[in-house]
Design a protein around this motif. Structure first.
Motif, short mmCIF file in Angstrom:
data_model
loop_
_atom_site.label_atom_id
_atom_site.label_comp_id
_atom_site.label_asym_id
_atom_site.label_seq_id
_atom_site.Cartn_x
_atom_site.Cartn_y
_atom_site.Cartn_z
N SER A 151 -75.65 -3.42 -21.66
CA SER A 151 -76.00 -3.62 -20.73
C SER A 151 -77.15 -4.42 -19.98
O SER A 151 -76.50 -5.10 -18.59
N GLY A 152 -78.14 -4.75 -20.68
CA GLY A 152 -79.03 -5.67 -20.26
C GLY A 152 -78.63 -6.97 -19.90
O GLY A 152 -78.80 -7.36 -18.72
N ILE A 153 -77.05 -7.30 -21.07
CA ILE A 153 -76.81 -9.16 -20.65
C ILE A 153 -75.92 -8.41 -19.78
O ILE A 153 -75.32 -9.80 -18.40
N LEU A 154 -75.30 -7.71 -19.45
CA LEU A 154 -74.39 -7.63 -18.22
C LEU A 154 -74.60 -7.77 -16.95
O LEU A 154 -73.81 -8.60 -16.14
N VAL A 155 -75.48 -6.81 -16.80
CA VAL A 155 -76.21 -6.70 -15.28
C VAL A 155 -76.85 -8.42 -15.19
O VAL A 155 -76.76 -8.66 -14.31
N ASN A 156 -78.10 -9.04 -15.75
CA ASN A 156 -77.46 -10.46 -15.95
C ASN A 156 -76.86 -11.43 -15.11
O ASN A 156 -77.36 -11.62 -14.24
N CYS A 157 -75.63 -11.02 -16.10
CA CYS A 157 -75.28 -11.98 -15.35
C CYS A 157 -74.57 -11.80 -14.39
O CYS A 157 -74.26 -12.71 -13.45
N VAL A 158 -74.68 -11.33 -13.97
CA VAL A 158 -73.72 -9.82 -12.35
C VAL A 158 -74.70 -10.97 -11.19
O VAL A 158 -74.61 -11.05 -10.06
N ALA A 159 -76.06 -10.15 -11.16
CA ALA A 159 -77.22 -11.02 -10.78
C ALA A 159 -76.95 -12.32 -10.68
O ALA A 159 -76.88 -12.99 -9.60
N ILE A 160 -76.96 -13.06 -11.18
CA ILE A 160 -77.09 -14.48 -11.62
C ILE A 160 -75.80 -15.07 -10.56
O ILE A 160 -75.63 -15.51 -9.61
N ALA A 161 -74.49 -14.49 -10.56
CA ALA A 161 -73.08 -14.81 -10.37
C ALA A 161 -73.45 -14.55 -8.81
O ALA A 161 -73.02 -15.34 -7.41
N MET A 162 -74.13 -13.54 -8.70
CA MET A 162 -74.48 -12.67 -7.22
C MET A 162 -75.65 -13.89 -6.45
O MET A 162 -75.07 -14.84 -5.29
N LEU A 163 -76.49 -14.88 -7.61
CA LEU A 163 -77.30 -15.65 -6.26
C LEU A 163 -76.47 -16.87 -5.84
O LEU A 163 -76.90 -17.31 -5.72
N LEU A 164 -76.04 -17.30 -7.35
CA LEU A 164 -74.75 -18.19 -6.98
C LEU A 164 -74.83 -17.94 -5.97
O LEU A 164 -73.50 -19.06 -5.07
#
Length: 390
Positions: free
Chosen positions: A362-375
């Motif tokens: 869950s943590g890795i998935l959500v962290n990657c999604v957050a970074i994608a939003m940032l990008l």
């Protein structure tokens, strides 16, 4: 004017590239180092457990899958314009609250180590509090934009948000998940502050929060034990201070250059949760002061870049995007700071993982999604500066 010419030059340079390559490489470095260290810290545990089939690479394979799925989700999320996230923010927040309620439903929620924090999805367990961190970033940013006209009013702007966050806080504390509660409160407060809310609006909260946290600790025996063991782990090194004392031993053994990759002793059934909450302790033991410093510098660089992206969005009058970028920066920065502090013995144990590095789907998935939003926000900033549609 020289200042304007310099700003225009910087803007032109930023707009000329399609994406933030520096941010991308920072994230790749954190994910890659996390993958290596999760494998190193989990070999002994995986090899000795019947649940893993006595396979050394059990956690490595699962963590690799989580990283792959996180990157895949990130690629898909990157395609979604920020204006869609803004219109969806209230609904995503409600969805997150529903998920937090579902963990208490028998047969749906799953209890692990005395806490009901997971939803069983057969293939893996979903932790709604991780999703809620992202949903709170979006909701708080949208709320701040919507309440911009009345943001100086305590009753019209601050109080509704406070009541909503109280509901989320109660659900998290019932799980119990004190760590997620602290991070989510910090995200909401940071977003409101960055959105221009005045200090006096926060005055009552700044006085009430310490008292509320003290009450939560005093009236909960297990939290009292955590705080007292954090203050002096050596008073009961085989009981309440066991985790922290072994984390400190790991830091001490690592010295400047570490004992070498894979050579940690503390991960051999001494340090609990070595591949999740206390991954940094293993990094400290195996890679030493140099390794820990590198991790801290990568996170610091990531947070600086995120705030810079938010500042650029604000200059382009993209307030929601700016607050989302800065909310993500606050979230990842605060969670990383707490995890590092816990591992070093300067903060009580909170049960928070190290973003982008620790084991956990869950943590890795959500962290990657957050970074994608940032990008995506950065990509949209560059498009706007070039006069292109987003």
């Amino acid at each position: 004017m020289p200042g304007l010419n310099l700003f225009s030059l910087k803007g032109a340079n930023a707009a000329s590239a399609e994406y933030d390559s520096v941010l991308t490489w920072i994230v790749i470095a954190l994910l890659s180092l996390g993958l290596v260290m999760v494998y190193s810290s989990s070999i002994a545990t995986a090899e000795a457990s019947r649940a893993t089939g006595y396979q050394q690479s059990y956690y490595l394979m699962r963590h690799s899958l989580y990283v792959f799925l996180g990157l895949l989700a990130g690629v898909m999320v990157f395609q979604i314009p920020s204006k869609i996230w803004q219109s969806s923010a209230p609904f995503l927040f409600i969805f997150g609250v529903v998920l937090l309620i579902l963990v208490f439903v028998p047969g749906i929620g799953r209890e692990v180590n005395g806490g009901r924090r997971w939803l069983s999805l057969f293939v893996f367990n979903l932790q709604p509090s991780e999703l809620m961190k992202l949903f709170v970033v979006l909701y708080a940013a949208d709320y701040t934009v919507r309440k911009g006209i009345v943001k100086r009013s305590f009753s019209k702007a601050f109080l509704p948000m406070f009541l909503v966050m109280m509901i989320v806080g109660v659900l998290l504390l019932l799980e119990p998940d004190m760590g997620a509660f602290v991070v989510i409160c910090a995200i909401a407060m940071s977003t409101l502050w960055l959105g221009g809310y005045r200090l006096k609006v926060f005055a009552a909260l700044l006085l009430a929060l310490p008292a509320a946290f003290a009450a939560l600790i005093i009236f909960s025996p297990y939290r009292v034990k955590r705080v007292t063991s954090f203050m002096d782990p050596w008073a009961d090194p085989y009981g309440t201070g066991y985790q922290l004392s072994h984390a400190l031993i790991a830091f001490g053994r690592g010295e400047f250059f570490g004992v070498g990759l894979g050579a940690s002793v503390e991960k051999l059934f001494y340090l609990p949760e070595a591949h999740t909450d206390f991954l940094l302790a293993v990094i400290a033991e195996e890679l030493g002061f140099i390794g820990v410093t590198a991790v801290i510098m990568l996170f610091a660089w990531l947070i600086i870049r995120a705030f810079a992206i938010g500042r650029q969005a604000a200059m382009l009058d993209r307030l929601f995007a700016a607050l989302v970028a800065q909310g993500i920066a606050a979230w990842l920065g605060i969670q990383a700071m707490i995890n590092i502090g816990v591992n070093m013995g300067v903060l009580p144990t909170k049960g928070l993982t190290l973003p982008l590095m620790s084991y956990g789907g869950s943590g890795i998935l959500v962290n990657c999604v957050a970074i994608a939003m940032l990008l995506r926000i950065d990509w949209e900033n560059r498009r706007v500066m070039r006069g292109l549609p987003i």
